[in-house]
Structures are given as structure tokens and as C-alpha cells.
Scaffold this motif. Sequence first.
Motif, PDB file in Angstrom:
ATOM      1  N   ALA A 299      48.443  44.055  40.130  1.00 39.14           N
ATOM      2  CA  ALA A 299      48.130  42.639  39.881  1.00 39.14           C
ATOM      3  C   ALA A 299      47.474  42.441  38.517  1.00 39.14           C
ATOM      4  O   ALA A 299      46.665  43.265  38.070  1.00 39.14           O
ATOM      5  CB  ALA A 299      47.198  42.123  40.971  1.00 39.14           C
ATOM      6  N   GLU A 300      47.818  41.344  37.873  1.00 43.55           N
ATOM      7  CA  GLU A 300      47.059  40.898  36.711  1.00 43.55           C
ATOM      8  C   GLU A 300      45.805  40.202  37.227  1.00 43.55           C
ATOM      9  O   GLU A 300      45.871  39.389  38.152  1.00 43.55           O
ATOM     10  CB  GLU A 300      47.887  39.938  35.856  1.00 43.55           C
ATOM     11  CG  GLU A 300      47.137  39.474  34.628  1.00 43.55           C
ATOM     12  CD  GLU A 300      47.969  38.603  33.703  1.00 43.55           C
ATOM     13  OE1 GLU A 300      47.526  38.364  32.575  1.00 43.55           O
ATOM     14  OE2 GLU A 300      49.064  38.150  34.125  1.00 43.55           O
ATOM     15  N   ILE A 301      44.669  40.515  36.626  1.00 43.33           N
ATOM     16  CA  ILE A 301      43.393  39.976  37.108  1.00 43.33           C
ATOM     17  C   ILE A 301      42.742  39.128  36.024  1.00 43.33           C
ATOM     18  O   ILE A 301      42.551  39.579  34.882  1.00 43.33           O
ATOM     19  CB  ILE A 301      42.435  41.117  37.528  1.00 43.33           C
ATOM     20  CG1 ILE A 301      43.033  41.927  38.676  1.00 43.33           C
ATOM     21  CG2 ILE A 301      41.074  40.555  37.940  1.00 43.33           C
ATOM     22  CD1 ILE A 301      42.206  43.139  39.083  1.00 43.33           C
ATOM     23  N   VAL A 302      42.415  37.906  36.379  1.00 45.98           N
ATOM     24  CA  VAL A 302      41.537  37.062  35.568  1.00 45.98           C
ATOM     25  C   VAL A 302      40.198  37.026  36.295  1.00 45.98           C
ATOM     26  O   VAL A 302      40.125  36.628  37.459  1.00 45.98           O
ATOM     27  CB  VAL A 302      42.095  35.635  35.402  1.00 45.98           C
ATOM     28  CG1 VAL A 302      41.068  34.734  34.738  1.00 45.98           C
ATOM     29  CG2 VAL A 302      43.379  35.675  34.586  1.00 45.98           C
ATOM     30  N   HIS A 303      39.153  37.454  35.606  1.00 41.30           N
ATOM     31  CA  HIS A 303      37.848  37.636  36.255  1.00 41.30           C
ATOM     32  C   HIS A 303      36.802  36.765  35.568  1.00 41.30           C
ATOM     33  O   HIS A 303      36.596  36.870  34.355  1.00 41.30           O
ATOM     34  CB  HIS A 303      37.436  39.107  36.188  1.00 41.30           C
ATOM     35  CG  HIS A 303      36.347  39.480  37.136  1.00 41.30           C
ATOM     36  ND1 HIS A 303      35.965  40.767  37.389  1.00 41.30           N
ATOM     37  CD2 HIS A 303      35.525  38.711  37.923  1.00 41.30           C
ATOM     38  CE1 HIS A 303      34.974  40.803  38.270  1.00 41.30           C
ATOM     39  NE2 HIS A 303      34.695  39.548  38.598  1.00 41.30           N
ATOM     40  N   VAL A 304      36.160  35.907  36.352  1.00 41.69           N
ATOM     41  CA  VAL A 304      35.141  34.988  35.841  1.00 41.69           C
ATOM     42  C   VAL A 304      33.868  35.158  36.661  1.00 41.69           C
ATOM     43  O   VAL A 304      33.895  35.076  37.893  1.00 41.69           O
ATOM     44  CB  VAL A 304      35.609  33.516  35.932  1.00 41.69           C
ATOM     45  CG1 VAL A 304      34.569  32.596  35.297  1.00 41.69           C
ATOM     46  CG2 VAL A 304      36.971  33.336  35.281  1.00 41.69           C
ATOM     47  N   ASP A 305      32.750  35.396  35.982  1.00 39.09           N
ATOM     48  CA  ASP A 305      31.482  35.526  36.691  1.00 39.09           C
ATOM     49  C   ASP A 305      30.344  35.092  35.769  1.00 39.09           C
ATOM     50  O   ASP A 305      30.458  35.170  34.534  1.00 39.09           O
ATOM     51  CB  ASP A 305      31.253  36.962  37.164  1.00 39.09           C
ATOM     52  CG  ASP A 305      30.134  37.058  38.195  1.00 39.09           C
ATOM     53  OD1 ASP A 305      30.404  36.770  39.383  1.00 39.09           O
ATOM     54  OD2 ASP A 305      28.999  37.385  37.823  1.00 39.09           O
ATOM     55  N   LEU A 306      29.266  34.664  36.373  1.00 35.39           N
ATOM     56  CA  LEU A 306      28.081  34.241  35.623  1.00 35.39           C
ATOM     57  C   LEU A 306      27.483  35.400  34.835  1.00 35.39           C
ATOM     58  O   LEU A 306      26.918  35.211  33.753  1.00 35.39           O
ATOM     59  CB  LEU A 306      27.044  33.686  36.603  1.00 35.39           C
ATOM     60  CG  LEU A 306      25.819  33.001  36.026  1.00 35.39           C
ATOM     61  CD1 LEU A 306      26.202  31.702  35.357  1.00 35.39           C
ATOM     62  CD2 LEU A 306      24.820  32.723  37.145  1.00 35.39           C
ATOM     63  N   GLU A 307      27.577  36.603  35.393  1.00 29.83           N
ATOM     64  CA  GLU A 307      27.024  37.799  34.771  1.00 29.83           C
ATOM     65  C   GLU A 307      28.132  38.546  34.041  1.00 29.83           C
ATOM     66  O   GLU A 307      29.043  39.109  34.658  1.00 29.83           O
ATOM     67  CB  GLU A 307      26.389  38.702  35.834  1.00 29.83           C
ATOM     68  CG  GLU A 307      25.900  40.034  35.350  1.00 29.83           C
ATOM     69  CD  GLU A 307      24.845  39.923  34.248  1.00 29.83           C
ATOM     70  OE1 GLU A 307      24.920  40.700  33.288  1.00 29.83           O
ATOM     71  OE2 GLU A 307      23.947  39.055  34.372  1.00 29.83           O
ATOM     72  N   GLY A 308      28.054  38.564  32.724  1.00 30.28           N
ATOM     73  CA  GLY A 308      29.116  39.157  31.932  1.00 30.28           C
ATOM     74  C   GLY A 308      29.335  40.632  32.205  1.00 30.28           C
ATOM     75  O   GLY A 308      30.469  41.123  32.149  1.00 30.28           O
ATOM     76  N   SER A 309      28.271  41.359  32.522  1.00 26.69           N
ATOM     77  CA  SER A 309      28.407  42.799  32.745  1.00 26.69           C
ATOM     78  C   SER A 309      29.200  43.121  34.001  1.00 26.69           C
ATOM     79  O   SER A 309      29.668  44.251  34.170  1.00 26.69           O
ATOM     80  CB  SER A 309      27.027  43.452  32.832  1.00 26.69           C
ATOM     81  OG  SER A 309      26.319  42.988  33.975  1.00 26.69           O
ATOM     82  N   ALA A 310      29.364  42.151  34.899  1.00 24.12           N
ATOM     83  CA  ALA A 310      30.117  42.379  36.134  1.00 24.12           C
ATOM     84  C   ALA A 310      31.612  42.165  35.954  1.00 24.12           C
ATOM     85  O   ALA A 310      32.409  42.618  36.771  1.00 24.12           O
ATOM     86  CB  ALA A 310      29.606  41.435  37.232  1.00 24.12           C
ATOM     87  N   VAL A 311      32.006  41.495  34.884  1.00 21.50           N
ATOM     88  CA  VAL A 311      33.396  41.074  34.712  1.00 21.50           C
ATOM     89  C   VAL A 311      34.258  42.253  34.258  1.00 21.50           C
ATOM     90  O   VAL A 311      33.988  42.872  33.220  1.00 21.50           O
ATOM     91  CB  VAL A 311      33.487  39.925  33.695  1.00 21.50           C
ATOM     92  CG1 VAL A 311      34.940  39.523  33.475  1.00 21.50           C
ATOM     93  CG2 VAL A 311      32.679  38.721  34.178  1.00 21.50           C
ATOM     94  N   ALA A 317      40.526  43.756  33.843  1.00 20.47           N
ATOM     95  CA  ALA A 317      40.904  42.342  33.793  1.00 20.47           C
ATOM     96  C   ALA A 317      41.669  42.059  32.510  1.00 20.47           C
ATOM     97  O   ALA A 317      41.291  42.523  31.425  1.00 20.47           O
ATOM     98  CB  ALA A 317      39.658  41.460  33.859  1.00 20.47           C
ATOM     99  N   SER A 318      42.736  41.282  32.636  1.00 19.33           N
ATOM    100  CA  SER A 318      43.485  40.887  31.443  1.00 19.33           C
ATOM    101  C   SER A 318      42.788  39.753  30.709  1.00 19.33           C
ATOM    102  O   SER A 318      43.007  39.542  29.517  1.00 19.33           O
ATOM    103  CB  SER A 318      44.902  40.460  31.829  1.00 19.33           C
ATOM    104  OG  SER A 318      44.884  39.255  32.589  1.00 19.33           O
ATOM    105  N   LEU A 319      41.949  39.020  31.440  1.00 24.08           N
ATOM    106  CA  LEU A 319      41.140  37.961  30.830  1.00 24.08           C
ATOM    107  C   LEU A 319      39.771  38.001  31.487  1.00 24.08           C
ATOM    108  O   LEU A 319      39.650  37.818  32.703  1.00 24.08           O
ATOM    109  CB  LEU A 319      41.802  36.597  31.035  1.00 24.08           C
ATOM    110  CG  LEU A 319      41.099  35.378  30.390  1.00 24.08           C
ATOM    111  CD1 LEU A 319      40.978  35.558  28.886  1.00 24.08           C
ATOM    112  CD2 LEU A 319      41.838  34.093  30.726  1.00 24.08           C
ATOM    113  N   ALA A 320      38.743  38.282  30.705  1.00 25.56           N
ATOM    114  CA  ALA A 320      37.377  38.418  31.214  1.00 25.56           C
ATOM    115  C   ALA A 320      36.521  37.299  30.645  1.00 25.56           C
ATOM    116  O   ALA A 320      36.435  37.142  29.422  1.00 25.56           O
ATOM    117  CB  ALA A 320      36.804  39.783  30.819  1.00 25.56           C
TER     118      ALA A 320
END
Length: 562
Positions: A299-311, A317-320
Motif C-alpha cells: 500500500a501507498e501510505i499518506v501519514h498525518v500526525d500532530l507529532e512529526g517524529s511519529a510520521v 510513507a510516500s507523503l509525511a
Amino acid sequence: MEDLTKKITGGEAVYQVLRDQGVKTVFGLLGGSMLELYDAMYEHKEIDYVGGRDERAAGHMADAYARMTGGPGIVLGAQAGPGVVNLATAVAEAHLAYSPLVAIAGAISRPDLGKDTFQEFDQVALFAPISKKSVMVTDPSRLAEMLRDAIRLAMSGRRGPVVLHVPRDLMSAEVDPPRPGAVQIAKAGPPPAAAVSQIIEKLSKAKQPVIVAGGGFKWSEGTVALKTMVERLNVPVVASTGHADVMPHGHPLYAGQGGPRGNTVASGLTKTADFLLVLGARLAFNSTFFSHDYISAHAEIVHVDLEGSAVGRYFLASLALQADAKETAEAITAEVIKSDFKSESWVPWLEQFEQDRAKLLVERQEEANNNTSPMHPRRALAEIREALPENAVVTLDTGNACLQSADRLAHYQSPGLITPLDFGLVGFGYAAAIGAAASAPGRPVISIMGDGGFGFTMAEITTAVRYNLPVVAIVLDNGAWGAEKAYQQEFFGGRLLGAEIDSPAYNKVAELSGAKGYAVDQPGQLGPVLKEALALNGPAVIHVKIDPNSLNTLRKDLFKKD
């Protein structure tokens, strides 16, 4: 309005900071280290106090209060030494749940520091690795300022606990009144517009898309924004572990909780998807076991989180993006409306999901029809599910019986589920329910625990009674430390040592404590009893005997079989 020229005690200054922050309830256990603060609360009567029977339990209450209200949750470790040490478990729990717990911890007086005096130990060091910050106040003039900073830090970015250690003499010292006003907390925003366009473009190429939604939507009060986005995109949603309340139960696009503690449909979606939009979730151990058994390898993963170190930390992730979950969902919805986005390309994927989900619902209904005796825990959970009001708050513990609860309940209003999350703590659920009840008058609060876990905190029944907090505890009694018994049975030839336990009749303990007690041992009894207990609008304990042989092993990779 306070006279800003008149000196006040440090305890009064702490009270004024909490009041100005809008704190309505604090939790703790009375101790000699901060009697001036207690006296200020007694005099002004603008902040309620709930006193537990143990600092650990009081900390769980404040943690749950924070998760229900958005925080901060305030706990008073009001006795230096042992009282503060008792808080450590609660702070560690909040640390791994990213809950904004602020612990005000008593310490010995400054003149006695470093003398191996009574109850002296290095409490700052104890809490340093399990909090966002552990710091000692050494100057009375800075007490209010440092409390404000503790609240700001606990509530900022990825939230978490802060421990402020206050020497005994600072509470009685004369200080200037703190400046009025609440601490202002910076808020994260949406991703850049160009990144939102990229998300839509990537999604448009997908054939098997899934949205993974986590606790970020609960902290940002974004569950409505999530639902709106999901309906616009027409993409199925999987909840990360412990956050099954991010979407209303029964929503046609909601698969429920995924991962090793979730259901087969939700975990199947994330395992076979070709595109994962991960919002406000870390894809960490509890949700994935860091394994492609639960997250698609292609899977292509787009990952969005408040904490940048978790992304993108555990799965590439193809887009962090570092951004707020709610703001991201709203930005995606706005872009979809503007671009007149269509979702025909994954219609077959959706149709298969709907078929799989319908089969799962049939399976759950079959569990509800299980009439074996002793009662199967899944039958018990089915009866609870049917009896729960839609505005109920459920707290869970860790353990074998509660493991089976993770995806078998119904949540319609968020926040509506509080669990130990990554700390895996036994003995959390009942104290957490008391904190939840204090935060949400009028909402039914139900704690589901095993017999072992309830034994940790059964003294808190008296807390629920004293403060008239209508928590209903459901104790699922299989006479064992169930998870460990399951491993001993499967991997150690059934050689049981320490796994089987005996508990008192918790319904009788409840009655002796001033609460209502019920005993259930047959299928069909629990649902009506739960409805009756909820109608009482008072503390109650339902002791439920369940099948001691209905145990699950979650991890198959931990041990080798005989």
C-alpha cells in the motif's frame, strides 16, 4: 477580583492558577505536603475535589478526566515520599496514552533537602523518563509561573503528563498573587494546500483505499469532521487500537477497530489496501505489531500526525505530514467539494467490504445467542452491547476478558471509550470510570474489568459512593489471571502456577461499601441487570461469572510450545 497587592500563600496561588485555567475538579489523596492548597479549595468552593483511596487510583481518575474533557487533568500527590511514589504508575499510564495529566507532587521542605531526611528520595529523577517534564520548584515566587508552564507543556503538541514537585515550605510561603488569566495553548493547523491536493490526487488513483483514524481526532474534537470527510470520500474507516469511538457504531463506512485486537474485517482492510490515509494515528505496536500481517506491504501510505517524529516511523510513507487530524479532515473535505471528486474506482472494493461487514454482524449475533453455562465472555459482551445507552462512556482494563471487549461494544458518542492503551495496565478501568463520571454528569459510565483487575482498586467503590458518582462496574470473573493462564495452557503443557485466583463476592463488597451489588451467573441475566443498575443512577457492581476455559492468546510469537 483578588487584591494583587496583598500577599497570599503558595497554596492559594496554586488554587488561583487552577481556577483561572478553568479546572473544575481535581483528584488526589490528602497529605500534609499541601494543606494550604486544600484549605484554599475549601474556602472558595469553586473547584471540586475527589479524594481517592490510593494515589495511583487518583491519578487514573485525573487521566480519564483529561481524556474526557481535553485536559488538563489535575492530580495532587499531596504526601511527599510514599504518596508521590504511588503516583508513578498513573503517570506512566498517562505518558503512554499521551494524556495531559498534571501531577502536583509534594516534596520535603527545602531546608531538609539532601539530608536523608524522613521521606526524602530523588523524586524528580523517578518521573523524568515517564513524563514530558519532571521539575522541582525551588523559589516560592516562581510557583505559579511554573505551574502555568506545566499546564502549557502538558497541553501542547502531542499531549502528555508533567510532574511539578513542590517542597512543603513553598505551600505556606508568602507570595504575590499570580497574574489572572488562563494559559494559552498553541494549536496545530492543517497541512499546506499543495499537500491536500496531493492527497486527493493519490486517492483518486486507488482501487482499495482505507482511512485509519486514531486518537488525534478525539483530542482535537474532530470526530464530526472525520465522519463528514469519510462520507464525502466514500472510503471505509478503520480505528486504531483503543479508539473505537472515533466513528459511530453501525455507520455503513465504519469497519471498527483494526489490528491484532480488532475484528477480522477491519484488520483485513488494512492488510489488503493499496492506499492508506492515516490520520491522527501512529501505526504503532498495539495497532500493528509492527507487522505486515496487519498493514499492507504494497500500500501507498499518506501519514498525518500532530507529532512529526511519529510520521512514517514504522511504515514508510510516500507523503509525511505534521498536522492536526481535525484540520486535515476539514481541509480534505473542502478540497473534495471544490474539485467535485468522484469515487467510482473503488466501488467493487466497497461492495466487498459491505458483504464482509454483514457477515461479521451475523457472527456477532450468533455470539449473542450462545447459551452455554458458565456464560461465554462474548455472550456477556453481547448483552452489555445491547443494554448500553448511546451516550454511554465505557472504560476497559487490560486482561483476557477485556481483550475480547475491544471491538465488541457499541460507541456512538465521542469520547466514549477509555482504555489503558500502550501501557497495558491492569487495575486502570474502575478508577478511570470514576474520573470519567466526574467529568460528564448525566452520561452513564460503565467499567468492564476482570476479577483480578478489579481487586486492585475495589476500595475505590467507597470513593464512588462518597462523591455520588454513578459508575457501574461489570466484573467478568473467570477465576484467573486470564492472559497468563492462556499462555501456560498453550505453551507450557497446562502447568498452572499463580494463574488461578480467588476473589470475594464483589457484589457483597459493593453492598458493604454503600453501593448496589448484583450477582449474575447465567446467560440472559446480565443485560436486564445492567439496565436496572443504570436506572438507579448510583454506584453499582455487577459480579458476573464467566467460563474459565474461554481464554485467548494474543501473541503466538512469544513462547515455544513444549
